[in-house]
Each structure stands twice: as structure tokens, then as C-alpha cells.
Design a protein around this motif. Structure first.
Motif, PDB file in Angstrom:
ATOM      1  N   MET A  11       0.848  -1.191   0.000  1.00 33.06           N
ATOM      2  CA  MET A  11       0.000   0.000   0.000  1.00 33.06           C
ATOM      3  C   MET A  11       0.881   1.238   0.000  1.00 33.06           C
ATOM      4  N   ALA A  12       0.548   2.188  -0.859  1.00 29.43           N
ATOM      5  CA  ALA A  12       1.271   3.457  -0.937  1.00 29.43           C
ATOM      6  C   ALA A  12       0.288   4.599  -0.728  1.00 29.43           C
ATOM      7  N   LEU A  13       0.588   5.477   0.238  1.00 30.89           N
ATOM      8  CA  LEU A  13      -0.275   6.614   0.558  1.00 30.89           C
ATOM      9  C   LEU A  13       0.453   7.908   0.245  1.00 30.89           C
ATOM     10  N   THR A  14      -0.224   8.797  -0.451  1.00 32.07           N
ATOM     11  CA  THR A  14       0.278  10.149  -0.690  1.00 32.07           C
ATOM     12  C   THR A  14      -0.849  11.120  -0.417  1.00 32.07           C
ATOM     13  N   GLY A  15      -0.512  12.307   0.037  1.00 31.82           N
ATOM     14  CA  GLY A  15      -1.536  13.296   0.334  1.00 31.82           C
ATOM     15  C   GLY A  15      -0.932  14.649   0.595  1.00 31.82           C
ATOM     16  N   SER A  16      -1.729  15.680   0.375  1.00 28.21           N
ATOM     17  CA  SER A  16      -1.226  17.038   0.561  1.00 28.21           C
ATOM     18  C   SER A  16      -0.915  17.339   2.014  1.00 28.21           C
ATOM     19  N   GLN A  17      -1.502  16.596   2.950  1.00 26.12           N
ATOM     20  CA  GLN A  17      -1.241  16.826   4.366  1.00 26.12           C
ATOM     21  C   GLN A  17      -0.164  15.881   4.917  1.00 26.12           C
ATOM     22  N   LEU A  18       0.312  14.965   4.085  1.00 30.91           N
ATOM     23  CA  LEU A  18       1.380  14.068   4.529  1.00 30.91           C
ATOM     24  C   LEU A  18       2.738  14.689   4.209  1.00 30.91           C
ATOM     25  N   PRO A  19       3.685  14.625   5.133  1.00 36.38           N
ATOM     26  CA  PRO A  19       5.001  15.224   4.862  1.00 36.38           C
ATOM     27  C   PRO A  19       5.806  14.451   3.823  1.00 36.38           C
ATOM     28  N   PHE A  20       5.433  13.180   3.579  1.00 40.37           N
ATOM     29  CA  PHE A  20       6.148  12.341   2.619  1.00 40.37           C
ATOM     30  C   PHE A  20       5.243  11.150   2.283  1.00 40.37           C
ATOM     31  N   PRO A  21       5.518  10.468   1.192  1.00 36.98           N
ATOM     32  CA  PRO A  21       4.738   9.265   0.877  1.00 36.98           C
ATOM     33  C   PRO A  21       4.956   8.185   1.939  1.00 36.98           C
ATOM     34  N   VAL A  22       3.933   7.395   2.166  1.00 32.94           N
ATOM     35  CA  VAL A  22       3.999   6.288   3.117  1.00 32.94           C
ATOM     36  C   VAL A  22       3.820   4.983   2.348  1.00 32.94           C
ATOM     37  N   ASP A  23       4.806   4.106   2.462  1.00 27.93           N
ATOM     38  CA  ASP A  23       4.744   2.800   1.807  1.00 27.93           C
ATOM     39  C   ASP A  23       4.680   1.709   2.867  1.00 27.93           C
ATOM     40  N   ILE A  24       3.733   0.801   2.711  1.00 26.27           N
ATOM     41  CA  ILE A  24       3.522  -0.292   3.658  1.00 26.27           C
ATOM     42  C   ILE A  24       3.497  -1.597   2.881  1.00 26.27           C
ATOM     43  N   SER A  25       4.148  -2.613   3.419  1.00 22.78           N
ATOM     44  CA  SER A  25       4.086  -3.945   2.810  1.00 22.78           C
ATOM     45  C   SER A  25       3.828  -4.978   3.893  1.00 22.78           C
ATOM     46  N   LEU A  26       3.171  -6.062   3.500  1.00 24.53           N
ATOM     47  CA  LEU A  26       2.810  -7.126   4.430  1.00 24.53           C
ATOM     48  C   LEU A  26       2.898  -8.445   3.679  1.00 24.53           C
ATOM     49  N   ALA A  27       3.814  -9.302   4.098  1.00 28.61           N
ATOM     50  CA  ALA A  27       4.020 -10.558   3.377  1.00 28.61           C
ATOM     51  C   ALA A  27       2.824 -11.484   3.496  1.00 28.61           C
ATOM     52  N   GLU A  28       2.201 -11.506   4.674  1.00 35.30           N
ATOM     53  CA  GLU A  28       1.088 -12.430   4.901  1.00 35.30           C
ATOM     54  C   GLU A  28       0.149 -11.852   5.936  1.00 35.30           C
ATOM     55  N   SER A  29      -1.141 -11.979   5.696  1.00 37.60           N
ATOM     56  CA  SER A  29      -2.140 -11.566   6.681  1.00 37.60           C
ATOM     57  C   SER A  29      -3.237 -12.617   6.728  1.00 37.60           C
ATOM     58  N   ALA A  30      -3.793 -12.813   7.914  1.00 35.33           N
ATOM     59  CA  ALA A  30      -4.870 -13.792   8.059  1.00 35.33           C
ATOM     60  C   ALA A  30      -5.674 -13.473   9.302  1.00 35.33           C
ATOM     61  N   PHE A  31      -6.948 -13.798   9.242  1.00 39.54           N
ATOM     62  CA  PHE A  31      -7.840 -13.649  10.391  1.00 39.54           C
ATOM     63  C   PHE A  31      -8.856 -14.770  10.323  1.00 39.54           C
ATOM     64  N   SER A  32      -9.100 -15.440  11.429  1.00 37.12           N
ATOM     65  CA  SER A  32     -10.129 -16.477  11.468  1.00 37.12           C
ATOM     66  C   SER A  32     -10.798 -16.491  12.826  1.00 37.12           C
ATOM     67  N   LEU A  33     -12.064 -16.873  12.817  1.00 36.50           N
ATOM     68  CA  LEU A  33     -12.861 -16.911  14.038  1.00 36.50           C
ATOM     69  C   LEU A  33     -13.792 -18.105  13.982  1.00 36.50           C
ATOM     70  N   LEU A  34     -13.809 -18.884  15.049  1.00 34.48           N
ATOM     71  CA  LEU A  34     -14.756 -19.981  15.227  1.00 34.48           C
ATOM     72  C   LEU A  34     -15.417 -19.803  16.570  1.00 34.48           C
ATOM     73  N   MET A  35     -16.751 -19.756  16.588  1.00 35.90           N
ATOM     74  CA  MET A  35     -17.442 -19.562  17.862  1.00 35.90           C
ATOM     75  C   MET A  35     -18.758 -20.333  17.877  1.00 35.90           C
ATOM     76  N   PRO A  36     -19.072 -20.971  19.022  1.00 33.40           N
ATOM     77  CA  PRO A  36     -20.382 -21.618  19.168  1.00 33.40           C
ATOM     78  C   PRO A  36     -21.466 -20.557  19.269  1.00 33.40           C
ATOM     79  N   VAL A  37     -22.645 -20.855  18.747  1.00 35.56           N
ATOM     80  CA  VAL A  37     -23.711 -19.852  18.728  1.00 35.56           C
ATOM     81  C   VAL A  37     -24.994 -20.326  19.396  1.00 35.56           C
ATOM     82  N   SER A  38     -25.066 -21.595  19.765  1.00 36.05           N
ATOM     83  CA  SER A  38     -26.316 -22.118  20.321  1.00 36.05           C
ATOM     84  C   SER A  38     -26.128 -22.618  21.745  1.00 36.05           C
ATOM     85  N   LYS A  39     -27.181 -22.484  22.531  1.00 36.08           N
ATOM     86  CA  LYS A  39     -27.180 -22.979  23.901  1.00 36.08           C
ATOM     87  C   LYS A  39     -26.925 -24.480  23.901  1.00 36.08           C
ATOM     88  N   SER A  40     -26.062 -24.928  24.828  1.00 33.71           N
ATOM     89  CA  SER A  40     -25.713 -26.344  24.852  1.00 33.71           C
ATOM     90  C   SER A  40     -25.446 -26.800  26.283  1.00 33.71           C
TER      91      SER A  40
END
Length: 498
Positions: free
Chosen positions: A294-323
Motif C-alpha cells: 500500500m502506498a499513501l500520498t496526500g497534501s497533508q502528509l510530509p512524505f509518501p507512506v509505503d507499507i508492505s505485508l508478506a502475509e495476513s490472516a484472520f479467522s474466528l470460530l465460535m459456538p452460537v447455540s445454547k448447549s
């Protein structure tokens, strides 16, 4: 849960384009009746303004699908559908453009939206039997666009278009007893554009991008007579939903403009995936991606911002019923090799005190919990003091890497909910967690040199580390094992703390 029907028109349209069955004879009238029965069971009304059957061809004009709930109404209109019997199968063609409208009401906001679905030269073939139909379709192009949006009676200046090329799909739909539908869809390229204007500030927003190698699958089991407006009851009756989506390389560009600033974001990735599953026992969700930039540029930013991420993940498992018994749950977050450009580092650390290696955060926990309520029942969720009881918690993986230091750990605990006294109103835990910190003192020294941590606070941190951790064999290494034993005592490296 009436809001589940707010997607009714889109679901109806997608189903009409992607429904199917095994090799056998099926007639045009049976296909049309199966649609009416299936969507009628889901709470939609599907009708035709006129029906004309002639020589194995059924022509339907002004086909309308509608749904109405207190929170949402929607309608799809197809000017013409032609179902032609061909050797035991049925070929289906539709109007190249299909409008659909939706109105949603939430608290004090009413949103009216009109969309147009396009699928020129789309051809669909239905085969099978009245109890199980297989649909296969292909289209050189498919698209959807927002033609109008009105919020609380005020038109919103907005456009949204999504298009896919060389789309193919199939679906097997079983209609005897519980309704089952298994669907697949693929498109080598998907493009999208969005633009909007804020009526209060005249600020603008625009985004355009593309994805490659889109593939999706889904399986739905819907019991007879289920009311999809009551999701908790539908799940209890046997509703099951499972789906996955994967995609290859993609990118987008976004621009936000207001009276004082212009912000531009350019992002890209190597690919990713989404997964969703829901039944009476549990809800699970997951998303992952690789090679993100991701590369961010803007008139209010003092310089460009570059971000990199080799790997991202999110997971969620949750019970939903009374047991009566504990059920598994899980949570995972992965942010691997997060890096920013030197200009950002220089602003945070102008003297280069910290190593500028990429940062990583990995947290993977699982366990078991007994639900005391049906979580998807709004009334129970609103009135319950506690949704459930924690019975087990496992730290499968912990890794935090930043500034030359790395914290890792794992462990597991069980919880005795019959003993809420030993730990002051919390269920009594039993188990241990092992932690290792490499480079911690070096990081603390650098933070002191940067002026971010005062000397006296650093001394307190080192004293606490000495209390809870032992030095390891490696340089700048601390190890700690935190235990809660049967006697209710809290131990650090074998020494009782409480």
C-alpha cells in the motif's frame, strides 16, 4: 433477524443464474415451478405477468420477485425469460439487463437503492429431474451497477459498477424434502469502480480496481418450512451455510478529496481467500492474503507512506447455540513481515536507535466454551448477563517481533466454573503458559535512548522481569513459565507468587 432478507433480491437473482441437477428429463414447466417453490420457501414471491407455452417453449414475461419485511423490501424484474426444452434438458435465456430495487430501514435512516444487472448473451442449461436439477451457465460478461441511491429522501451522488468477463458457473439443487444447493462460479477477471460525493461537504471519493482468477463455491441446506427471517430458529431447524472464495493478484486505487486535503491510496496483493460456515452449532469466518502493498500520498502528509505485508490472516470460530456441553472456539490473527519505508522510520526514530526489520504479530488461540444462550436470538442476547462459560483455553502460538526483540509462547488452561471464589469471581484456572523473550533488554535500552521510556520506569520493568522470568542460555534471553496449580496457587518458574 429480518436483516437477513435485505439481500433477498440479490440472492434471488444469483440463484436464478446459478441453479442445476443430474442427467434425466426435466421440462420447462417443472423448472419454472421449482423456482416458485424454492424461492417461495425462502420468503420471496415469484410471479410472471404472462406465461405462454408453445411447442416445448415456455415464455415468461414481466417476471417479478419480491420480498417484504419490517426492515427491508426488494424487487427484481425480468422483462422476458424463455425456457426451451432440448432433448431432456431446458435451455434458459433472459433479458440482457435486469433491474432490481431495494429499500432498507434502520433506526432513523431509510436507504433506497436501484441497481442494474447485466448479462448479455448468457446461456443456462437445466437438466435432471424435478427433485434434483443441475444448472450450468456461461456468459462472456456480467456486471452490476448502482443507478440511483436515495437516503432519507435526498438523492446521493454515487456510482458503483462491477464487471466480470468469461463467467462460468454450475449448481446442483435438490428439492425433495430439505432443499440443498451446491454452487460454483469462476471468472478470470473482475473489475470495479466506485465514486461518491458528500452532499454536506462536497468532498469526493473514488476507487477503481481489479481482481484475477476469482473462484467461489457454496453449499446451503435449508429445511422445509424454515423462516429465514428468524436466523436462530432456522439454524435450530437444520439450516447450514458454507462458502469459500479465492482470488489471484489484484489492485486498487482510491482517492479522497475534501476542502483541505487530497489523499491517494494505491494497493495491490498477490492473492487471498475468504471462508464462511454457519450451522446450529457454530459460526466460522476466515480471510487471508499474501504479498500486500500500500502506498499513501496526500497534501497533508510530509512524505509518501509505503507499507508492505508478506502475509495476513484472520479467522474466528465460535459456538452460537445454547448447549449442555462445551463446544470448541478459536481465534487467529497473523500479520507477518509488516514493513514501512525509511521516511516513516526516520520520523519515529530519527537517530536510528531501533533495528528496522519487519514486524510480525501472530496470535493463535483455541478452547472450549459452553453457551448459556442462543447467541443469534436478539432477545436472549439483549437480556443475558453472560453469554457462556469458559472451560478451556489453549495458546497455540504467540509471536511478536519488533525493534530487534521477539516474544514467543504457548500453553493451555482449563477452567472450573463451579469454583468462582479462588480467583475472585473468575472460574478457577488450571494449567501453564511458557514465554520466551529475546532481545528485550536491548529494546528497552533503545527506548530509553529515544526518550520514550524514563529510566525509573525501565528499572521497574526490569525488576518485574526478574520476578517472573529467568535468564536463558542465549544472549539477552528471558524465559518464564506461569502456572496455576490444583492448590489454586499462582507460580512463576516454580516460585509461588500467590
Amino acid at each position: 433477524m429480518e436483516q437477513w432478507k435485505s439481500l433477498g433480491c440479490g440472492t434471488l437473482l444469483a440463484g436464478l443464474l446459478c441453479s442445476t441437477a443430474a442427467q434425466a428429463d426435466v421440462t420447462a414447466a417443472e423448472v419454472w415451478q421449482s423456482w416458485q417453490d424454492y424461492y417461495g420457501g425462502m420468503g420471496f414471491t415469484l410471479t410472471a405477468g404472462s406465461e405462454e407455452a408453445r411447442g416445448g417453449t415456455l415464455t415468461l414475461r414481466d417476471v417479478t420477485g419480491t420480498t417484504t419485511t419490517p426492515e427491508a423490501t426488494g424487487s427484481v424484474t425480468i422483462a422476458e425469460m424463455v425456457l426451451t426444452e432440448r432433448g431432456g434438458a431446458v435451455e434458459v435465456t433472459m433479458s440482457p439487463e435486469i433491474p432490481f430495487d431495494m429499500t432498507t430501514v434502520a433506526e432513523d435512516e431509510t436507504v433506497e437503492m436501484s441497481m442494474l444487472f447485466s448479462q448479455p448473451d448468457m446461456v443456462m442449461t437445466v437438466s435432471g429431474t424435478p427433485d434434483e436439477m443441475t444448472y450450468e451457465f456461461s456468459a462472456p460478461a456480467m456486471g452490476v451497477s448502482v443507478t440511483e441511491m436515495v437516503v432519507n429522501g435526498t438523492p446521493v451522488e454515487m456510482t458503483m459498477e462491477m464487471a466480470a468477463r468469461d463467467v462460468t458457473g454450475s449448481s446442483v439443487m435438490g428439492l425433495a424434502g430439505d432443499i440443498t444447493a451446491t454452487q460454483q462460479i469462476a471468472a478470470p477477471e473482475v473489475t470495479f469502480t466506485v465514486s461518491a460525493t458528500d452532499p454536506e461537504t462536497d468532498g469526493t471519493f473514488s476507487m477503481e480496481g481489479s481482481l484475477s482468477d476469482l473462484e467461489g463455491t457454496s453449499t446451503t441446506v435449508m429445511p422445509e418450512g424454515v423462516d429465514m427471517a428468524d436466523m436462530a430458529a432456522a439454524l435450530g431447524a437444520g439450516l447450514k451455510i458454507e462458502g469459500s472464495l479465492s482470488y489471484g493478484a489484484g489492485s486498487y486505487t482510491m482517492e479522497v478529496v475534501d476542502a483541505t486535503d487530497t489523499m491517494t491510496i494505491e494497493a495491490a496483493g498477490d492473492g487471498g481467500s475468504f471462508e464462511l460456515a454457519m450451522d446450529a452449532e457454530a459460526l466460522s469466518y476466515g480471510a487471508a492474503g499474501t504479498g500486500g502493498t500500500m502506498a499513501l500520498t496526500g497534501s497533508q502528509l510530509p512524505f509518501p507512506v509505503d507499507i508492505s505485508l508478506a502475509e495476513s490472516a484472520f479467522s474466528l470460530l465460535m459456538p452460537v447455540s445454547k448447549s449442555d456441553a462445551p463446544a470448541p472456539f478459536g481465534f487467529e490473527m497473523r500479520l507477518v513481515d509488516l514493513a514501512v519505508n525509511d521516511e516513516v522510520w526516520s520520523m519515529l526514530d530519527p537517530m536510528a536507535q531501533l533495528p528496522r526489520d519487519p514486524a510480525t504479530l501472530i496470535l493463535d488461540v483455541s478452547g472450549a466454551a459452553k453457551m448459556l444462550i442462543d447467541l443469534l436470538d436478539p432477545e436472549q442476547a439483549a437480556t443475558a448477563e453472560a453469554p457462556g462459560e469458559l472451560h478451556a483455553l489453549d495458546l497455540n502460538e504467540l509471536q511478536l517481533t519488533f525493534g530487534g526483540a521477539e516474544l514467543t509462547g504457548d500453553g493451555s488452561f482449563t477452567f472450573d466454573n463451579s469454583d468462582m471464589v479462588t480467583f475472585d469471581g473468575m472460574p478457577k484456572p488450571l494449567g501453564s503458559v511458557s514465554l520466551k523473550l529475546l532481545g528485550g533488554n536491548g529494546l528497552l535500552d533503545n527506548l530509553i535512548a529515544m526518550g520514550l521510556v524514563p529510566e525509573d520506569q525501565a528499572m521497574g520493568v526490569r525488576m518485574m522481569a526478574g520476578l517472573f522470568a529467568n535468564t536463558g542460555p542465549g544472549p539477552d534471553e528471558l524465559n518464564s513459565t506461569i502456572e496455576v496449580r490444583e492448590d489454586g496457587g499462582l507460580y512463576a518458574n516454580g516460585q509461588r507468587l500467590k
